[in-house]
Design an enzyme around this catalytic site. Structure first.
Site, short mmCIF file in Angstrom:
data_model
loop_
_atom_site.label_atom_id
_atom_site.label_comp_id
_atom_site.label_asym_id
_atom_site.label_seq_id
_atom_site.Cartn_x
_atom_site.Cartn_y
_atom_site.Cartn_z
N LYS A 140 0.83 -1.21 0.00
CA LYS A 140 0.00 0.00 0.00
C LYS A 140 0.87 1.27 0.00
O LYS A 140 0.43 2.31 -0.47
CB LYS A 140 -0.91 0.03 1.23
CG LYS A 140 -1.84 -1.16 1.41
CD LYS A 140 -3.02 -1.10 0.50
CE LYS A 140 -4.16 -2.05 0.84
NZ LYS A 140 -3.84 -3.47 1.01
C1 LIG Z 1 -4.52 -4.59 0.64
C2 LIG Z 1 -3.78 -5.86 0.68
C3 LIG Z 1 -4.07 -6.91 -0.21
C4 LIG Z 1 -5.21 -6.83 -1.20
O1 LIG Z 1 -4.99 -5.85 -2.20
P1 LIG Z 1 -6.22 -5.30 -3.05
O2 LIG Z 1 -5.66 -4.19 -3.86
O3 LIG Z 1 -7.22 -4.81 -2.03
O4 LIG Z 1 -6.76 -6.42 -3.84
C5 LIG Z 1 -3.27 -8.05 -0.16
N1 LIG Z 1 -2.27 -8.16 0.74
C6 LIG Z 1 -1.97 -7.18 1.61
C7 LIG Z 1 -0.86 -7.38 2.56
C8 LIG Z 1 -2.70 -6.00 1.61
O5 LIG Z 1 -2.40 -5.02 2.47
#
Ligand SMILES: *Cc1c(COP(=O)(O)O)cnc(C)c1O
Length: 462
Positions: free
Chosen positions: A112
């Site tokens: 993120k």
């Molecule tokens: C947010 C997240 C996901 C999922 O990603 P999306 O973009 O919501 O599909 C997978 N793994 C981790 C560690 C995340 O923080």
């Protein structure tokens, strides 16, 4: 470059406006009106560039006239300077034809950060020059909230409120959200699950008086600028493995469909991607949809990969928009049906989706077994989300190189890793003292009126 809503009934916006707006006023999500393409030569030229330079080249066509080249380069440079790996998104090898893209070297140890650090710098720049301030409200299953707080803490023109499901995030995720001391940071523990958090956030955006009154802005993965930031690492990785001369496939641990949708955009821009494999945990609405065409909400079951514990996958709406040939009315209709629990994807749209996407799921036991497997066979310690990806990727290996996205650092989910391997992964040294810091958090009921009142009170009392 203009942005339009997936439901076809909201004003067209520039990149900057779409970024500051988040959710469209018709309830839809912003997408670019046309998708720029990169030629094979332009893709080949990305190989070996610093990440920031590649990021500039990939994202520039989407920005339009919103920033000068110098401004945009400065924004990108500031966004990634806090990453602790020079390659930003390094690749390691798991097997003869299987690679792992490590996306966890940013300040909060999850992918993120790639989008959120960029969006923090973009907001800072835009709001300062417009002389405006905004209230950012985000819903999180854990990683978005910590990444958003890290990206926006201490900024002058922003208050940031993060809703997370009480008791359903890991200790480290919670600490990352509740220990920053900046007065503009507000962590809210909601009595409910992540879908409740996400639903209240949507309610706030649909309450136009509140939305305009506090100048609400969203940084959830519905924000187009976040998707765009994630397109970059598909290009850099594919180029380093020989694109455009060699095709690659990606497996993506998926929750809200933001990360894998970025891969889909990369493909539409001309990157030769063979398969985009959706990997879900036991909350498998997307895998079920790919198998049966029926998008049916079921209750969320808490798992050891909590950042994927969701049933309504917001960004899937963007994929539907393209699968339905950009028919905003058709998408709007499906979303109306969803409010009563389910819709069925048409045969034609399903066929279009299956041309690009495959899918698979991992149970809890399979996730733990994969953490063990990766350590035994590749000396790689996986977080449980990345393990879901590796498990599903292992079922889709073939002649095309497979790249699995490692979405978080294992130390962010020490309980699951310990359960699998018998040892707790250590936090990176610069974070070691976080667990001892005091927390600041407000417990809130799952109630819209309560939340809007609290937010208005907090920003007027600052
Ligand atoms: C947010 C997240 C996901 C999922 O990603 P999306 O973009 O919501 O599909 C997978 N793994 C981790 C560690 C995340 O923080």
């Amino acid at each position: 470059m203009k942005y339009i809503s997936t439901r076809g009934n909201a004003p067209e916006l520039t990149f900057e406006e779409a970024m500051l707006t988040g959710l469209a006023r018709d309830g839809g999500l912003y997408v670019p009106q046309t998708i720029p393409t990169m030629s094979p030569d332009e893709i080949a030229a990305l190989a070996g560039l610093p990440y920031e330079e590649a990021a500039f080249r990939v994202m520039k066509p989407f920005i339009g006239e919103c920033f000068t080249d110098e401004e945009f380069k400065g924004i990108i440079a500031r966004a990634y300077e806090g990453f602790r790996h020079d390659a930003r998104a390094p690749l390691v090898q798991l097997g003869a034809n299987h690679f792992l893209m490590e996306l966890f070297h940013g300040p909060t140890l999850a992918f993120k950060d790639f989008a959120m650090q960029l969006i923090g710098q973009l907001f800072q720049f835009s709001l300062a020059r417009r002389g405006e301030r905004v209230t950012i409200v985000g819903a999180t299953s854990g990683d978005t909230g910590s990444a958003a707080i890290e990206a926006f803490r201490g900024l002058d023109n922003v208050d940031v409120f993060i809703l997370f499901p009480h008791g359903r995030v890991s200790d480290i995720q919670r600490k990352q959200m509740t220990t920053p001391e900046d007065a503009n940071v507000h962590a809210l523990a909601l009595d409910g699950d992540f879908d409740d958090c996400q639903a209240r956030l949507k309610d706030m955006f649909n309450d136009f008086d509140f939305r305009d009154g506090v100048r609400l802005a969203g940084v959830n993965s519905i924000n187009w600028a976040r998707v765009l930031a994630q397109v970059v690492y598909y290009f850099t990785t594919a180029a380093s493995l020989g694109a455009p001369h060699r095709k690659v496939s990606f497996t993506v641990p998926t929750g809200n469909f933001g990360d894998i949708f970025a891969g889909y955009i990369a493909k539409k821009m001309g990157l030769p991607i063979d398969r985009l494999v959706i990997a879900t945990n036991q909350n498998d609405i997307l895998h079920r949809t790919m198998e049966t065409s029926a998008y049916t909400k079921e209750g969320v079951v808490a798992s050891i990969s909590p950042s994927m514990d969701i049933q309504v996958s917001s960004n899937f709406e963007r994929a539907l928009f393209f699968a339905y040939d950009r028919d905003g009315n058709a998408v709007g209709q499906l979303m109306d049906e969803l409010s009563s629990g389910a819709f069925t994807v048409s045969q034609g749209a399903m066929q279009t989706l299956r041309e690009d996407f495959s899918s698979g799921r991992a149970s809890e036991a399979e996730t733990l077994a994969t953490i063990q497997w990766a350590f035994a066979h590749c000396e790689e310690v996986l977080c449980p989300h990345s393990a879901v990806g590796v498990k599903v990727a292992n079922e889709h290996l073939g002649e095309t190189p497979m790249i699995t996205l490692a979405t978080a650092h294992p130390a962010k989910f020490p309980d699951a890793v310990e359960q699998a391997m018998g040892a707790r992964p250590a936090l990176p040294p610069h974070m070691a003292d976080m667990m001892d810091k005091p927390e600041r958090v407000t417990r809130v009921p799952n109630d819209l009126a309560h939340l809007t009142t609290l937010i208005k009170d907090r920003i007027t009392s600052r």
